[in-house]
Design a protein around this motif. Structure first.
Motif, PDB file in Angstrom:
ATOM      1  N   CYS A   1       0.830  -1.196   0.000  1.00 38.00           N
ATOM      2  CA  CYS A   1       0.000   0.000   0.000  1.00 38.00           C
ATOM      3  C   CYS A   1       0.871   1.256   0.000  1.00 38.00           C
ATOM      4  O   CYS A   1       0.521   2.274  -0.592  1.00 38.00           O
TER       5      CYS A   1
ATOM      6  N   HIS B   1      -2.924  -3.318  -8.093  1.00 33.26           N
ATOM      7  CA  HIS B   1      -3.097  -3.122  -6.659  1.00 33.26           C
ATOM      8  C   HIS B   1      -4.469  -2.540  -6.355  1.00 33.26           C
ATOM      9  O   HIS B   1      -5.142  -2.959  -5.417  1.00 33.26           O
TER      10      HIS B   1
ATOM     11  N   CYS C   1      -7.365  -3.693  -3.625  1.00 35.21           N
ATOM     12  CA  CYS C   1      -7.221  -2.937  -2.381  1.00 35.21           C
ATOM     13  C   CYS C   1      -8.200  -1.768  -2.331  1.00 35.21           C
ATOM     14  O   CYS C   1      -8.045  -0.785  -3.044  1.00 35.21           O
TER      15      CYS C   1
ATOM     16  N   CYS D   1      -6.658   1.778  -1.046  1.00 32.93           N
ATOM     17  CA  CYS D   1      -5.898   2.558  -2.025  1.00 32.93           C
ATOM     18  C   CYS D   1      -6.800   3.062  -3.146  1.00 32.93           C
ATOM     19  O   CYS D   1      -6.570   4.130  -3.699  1.00 32.93           O
TER      20      CYS D   1
HETATM   21 ZN   LIG Z   1      -3.409  -0.711  -0.944  1.00 30.07          ZN
END
Ligand SMILES: [Zn+2]
Length: 67
Positions: free
Chosen positions: A7, A33, A37, A40
């Motif tokens: 992250c 990512h 996630c 994020c």
């Molecule tokens: Zn992340």
């Protein structure tokens, strides 16, 4: 560049991406990512929103107001 970001790394790419174009591998890694996630993804959207808001009201060049 590895495709799995932490992250922290993703956050760095997100903010770098605001100022300059990321390379293709960077963008790919970031997108991967973001796909996994939520945190994020939210940051990413927020940055983009702020960026757009900032460009709509450019600079502190307003008359008068010296506070
Ligand atoms: Zn992340």
């Amino acid at each position: 560049m590895k495709l799995k970001l932490t992250c922290k790394e993703a956050g760095r790419l997100i903010s770098e991406g605001l100022d300059r174009k990321l390379s293709l591998p960077q963008r790919t890694a970031l997108r991967l990512h973001l796909a996994i996630c939520d945190a994020c993804t939210r940051i990413h959207l927020q940055f983009r929103f702020l960026r757009r808001a900032a460009s709509r009201y450019p600079g502190p060049e307003r008359e008068g107001g010296e506070s």
